[in-house]
Write a protein that holds these residues in place. Structure first.
Motif, PDB file in Angstrom:
ATOM      1  N   GLY A  72      -3.323 -10.050  -3.845  1.00 25.40           N
ATOM      2  CA  GLY A  72      -4.006 -10.567  -2.670  1.00 25.40           C
ATOM      3  C   GLY A  72      -3.141 -11.431  -1.787  1.00 25.40           C
ATOM      4  O   GLY A  72      -3.638 -12.366  -1.156  1.00 25.40           O
ATOM      5  N   GLY A  73      -1.843 -11.110  -1.734  1.00 26.53           N
ATOM      6  CA  GLY A  73      -0.981 -11.735  -0.735  1.00 26.53           C
ATOM      7  C   GLY A  73      -1.052 -10.947   0.557  1.00 26.53           C
ATOM      8  O   GLY A  73      -1.859 -10.023   0.715  1.00 26.53           O
ATOM      9  N   ILE A  74      -0.177 -11.283   1.499  1.00 27.16           N
ATOM     10  CA  ILE A  74      -0.247 -10.646   2.808  1.00 27.16           C
ATOM     11  C   ILE A  74       0.008  -9.148   2.725  1.00 27.16           C
ATOM     12  O   ILE A  74      -0.604  -8.362   3.449  1.00 27.16           O
ATOM     13  CB  ILE A  74       0.723 -11.315   3.794  1.00 27.16           C
ATOM     14  N   LEU A  75       0.875  -8.726   1.805  1.00 28.99           N
ATOM     15  CA  LEU A  75       1.185  -7.307   1.710  1.00 28.99           C
ATOM     16  C   LEU A  75       0.011  -6.514   1.135  1.00 28.99           C
ATOM     17  O   LEU A  75      -0.348  -5.451   1.653  1.00 28.99           O
ATOM     18  CB  LEU A  75       2.438  -7.103   0.854  1.00 28.99           C
ATOM     19  N   GLY A  76      -0.617  -7.043   0.081  1.00 27.29           N
ATOM     20  CA  GLY A  76      -1.773  -6.361  -0.482  1.00 27.29           C
ATOM     21  C   GLY A  76      -2.925  -6.283   0.492  1.00 27.29           C
ATOM     22  O   GLY A  76      -3.585  -5.242   0.629  1.00 27.29           O
ATOM     23  N   LEU A  77      -3.165  -7.376   1.214  1.00 24.07           N
ATOM     24  CA  LEU A  77      -4.276  -7.391   2.166  1.00 24.07           C
ATOM     25  C   LEU A  77      -3.997  -6.502   3.373  1.00 24.07           C
ATOM     26  O   LEU A  77      -4.896  -5.819   3.871  1.00 24.07           O
ATOM     27  CB  LEU A  77      -4.552  -8.827   2.611  1.00 24.07           C
ATOM     28  N   ALA A  78      -2.754  -6.507   3.855  1.00 19.30           N
ATOM     29  CA  ALA A  78      -2.412  -5.639   4.983  1.00 19.30           C
ATOM     30  C   ALA A  78      -2.523  -4.170   4.595  1.00 19.30           C
ATOM     31  O   ALA A  78      -2.992  -3.334   5.391  1.00 19.30           O
ATOM     32  CB  ALA A  78      -1.001  -5.951   5.475  1.00 19.30           C
ATOM     33  N   THR A  79      -2.109  -3.843   3.373  1.00 17.53           N
ATOM     34  CA  THR A  79      -2.227  -2.465   2.897  1.00 17.53           C
ATOM     35  C   THR A  79      -3.689  -2.076   2.741  1.00 17.53           C
ATOM     36  O   THR A  79      -4.099  -0.971   3.128  1.00 17.53           O
ATOM     37  CB  THR A  79      -1.480  -2.311   1.567  1.00 17.53           C
ATOM     38  N   ALA A  80      -4.488  -2.970   2.188  1.00 16.21           N
ATOM     39  CA  ALA A  80      -5.916  -2.695   2.035  1.00 16.21           C
ATOM     40  C   ALA A  80      -6.572  -2.458   3.395  1.00 16.21           C
ATOM     41  O   ALA A  80      -7.397  -1.549   3.552  1.00 16.21           O
ATOM     42  CB  ALA A  80      -6.595  -3.850   1.308  1.00 16.21           C
ATOM     43  N   ARG A  81      -6.209  -3.264   4.378  1.00 10.21           N
ATOM     44  CA  ARG A  81      -6.759  -3.089   5.726  1.00 10.21           C
ATOM     45  C   ARG A  81      -6.395  -1.723   6.296  1.00 10.21           C
ATOM     46  O   ARG A  81      -7.246  -1.030   6.871  1.00 10.21           O
ATOM     47  CB  ARG A  81      -6.242  -4.203   6.636  1.00 10.21           C
ATOM     48  N   GLU A  82      -5.142  -1.331   6.136  1.00 10.21           N
ATOM     49  CA  GLU A  82      -4.710  -0.030   6.663  1.00 10.21           C
ATOM     50  C   GLU A  82      -5.431   1.114   5.957  1.00 10.21           C
ATOM     51  O   GLU A  82      -5.877   2.082   6.598  1.00 10.21           O
ATOM     52  CB  GLU A  82      -3.196   0.119   6.498  1.00 10.21           C
TER      53      GLU A  82
END
Length: 393
Positions: A12-22
């Protein structure tokens, strides 16, 4: 997409959240698992909040390509969501004639990567930073400062239809003919695809999922000081040294934050725990894994002396830390700095002791594993999210 797929994102860092959003924007039903009780708990929440321009990375590399694109996309996203951001530019300064060739190489690399930057004289550098010491500098226009934890909050808001789970570690992973199963301790979740964005624990998650990753995460702690408020006026923006091209670390630098404070650092020392933010943080398991990995000893043979020893000395000595800063701004003295926070970099290391320089993403059927995404990954988060979603598709 013509059908609705399911995806589990670990981290749940920025990379996980950005990937989840995409993934969610492309029609996937997404679950995000974060073992801590809040988002951006580790690398994202402990970095310098710099939006990198793509200056340092080898032309043609994923870091170079994604940094240039990510610089634009993360700034645009921040402004669209009301997240504080300042594109203030930075100076990379040569403090002696001997550093000029490396500075010129950096300028050529900026041009190759499409980064807006220009070589300037000492007088021009002083017009940006009146207290800086240099013989010449590279002015990088697109570098900025942003609130990355606030970016994460915005991403969470965008994921209102996703299944977001804090305090939910992944304890077991099993692939099957129909997808992947993840045990959390209270239930078993099933999905078509697994995306591993676990940062400091990404190699462990990959092994848990049945992969044998070719790199091991070795944690390096970066320690920060900050200037006392009365001395913050010594720095107007960002001041960086000419980096050692053989190392992935950029050297101790000065960064004026969004609130007007000036952070100094980080150095780079081996952490004794994967989430080891002080010398007191110790994990027998983590130390054993680091010590048992051949890459650690091969790295030590290359860098332990004098580079590694100098970093440890600077970690333990406020006077040495201040002296490093004084090379950039001579008016800084030991009494001008006070200890601030620390961060831990998840550095992927190969068995021969070489540090993985580019982003490293490995795949298996139904799985995508991000095994090396240190700085500038936060800058590149939206672009990496697109890249991962393409791999999932």
């Amino acid at each position: 997409m013509t059908s609705r797929h399911t995806a589990i994102v670990i981290g749940g860092g920025i990379l996980g959240l950005a990937t989840a959003r995409e993934l969610a924007q492309r029609g996937h039903a997404v679950t995000v698992l974060e073992k801590e009780d809040h988002w951006a708990a580790h690398q994202t929440g402990h970095n310098s909040n710099v939006v990198h321009a793509g200056l340092y990375y080898a032309p043609g590399s994923e870091k170079a390509r994604m940094s240039v694109a990510g610089n634009r996309s993360i700034v645009s996203y921040a402004r669209s969501r009301g997240v504080p951001v300042s594109v203030c530019g930075k100076l990379v300064v040569a403090t002696s004639e001997s550093e000029l060739p490396a500075l010129r190489v950096l300028a050529s690399r900026a041009e190759a990567n499409g980064v807006p930057a220009r070589l300037i004289t000492q007088a021009e550098a002083r017009s940006y930073e009146p207290h800086v010491a240099c013989v010449a500098a590279l002015h990088v226009e697109s570098t900025g400062i942003i609130d990355f934890p606030a970016i994460c909050a915005a991403l969470v808001a965008d994921l209102s239809d996703a299944d977001l789970r804090l305090s939910t570690p992944a304890l077991g992973i099993r692939s099957s003919s129909t997808g992947v199963e993840v045990a959390t301790g209270t239930e078993v979740l099933r999905a078509d695809v697994l995306v591993n964005c676990a940062g400091l624990h990404s190699d462990r998650i990959a092994r848990m999922a049945g992969l044998t990753p070719r790199a091991r995460i070795v944690p390096f702690r970066g320690e920060y000081y900050e200037l006392r408020p009365a001395r913050a006026s010594l720095v107007k923006g960002l001041i960086y040294p000419v980096p050692d091209a053989s190392l992935p670390f950029l050297g101790v630098h000065l960064t004026r934050m969004l609130d007007g404070s000036v952070h100094a650092g980080p150095n780079a020392v081996l952490a004794l725990r994967r989430e080891g933010y002080t010398w007191r943080d110790f994990s027998a398991r983590d130390v054993w894994e680091t010590a048992a990995f051949p890459g650690t000893w091969n790295l030590a043979r290359k860098y332990a002396y004098p580079i590694g020893l100098d970093e440890v000395r600077r970690s333990l000595s406020k006077r040495r830390f201040a002296a490093s800063l004084a090379k950039l701004v001579p008016e800084i003295v030991e009494d001008d700095i006070v200890r601030s926070g620390s961060g831990v970099r998840a550095q992927a290391l190969l068995p021969d002791g070489s540090m993985v320089q580019d982003f490293l993403i490995e795949t298996a059927p139904g799985q995508v594993h991000v095994l090396n995404a240190p700085s500038p990954a936060a800058t590149c988060a939206l672009e990496i999210g697109k890249y991962i979603a393409d791999r999932v598709a």
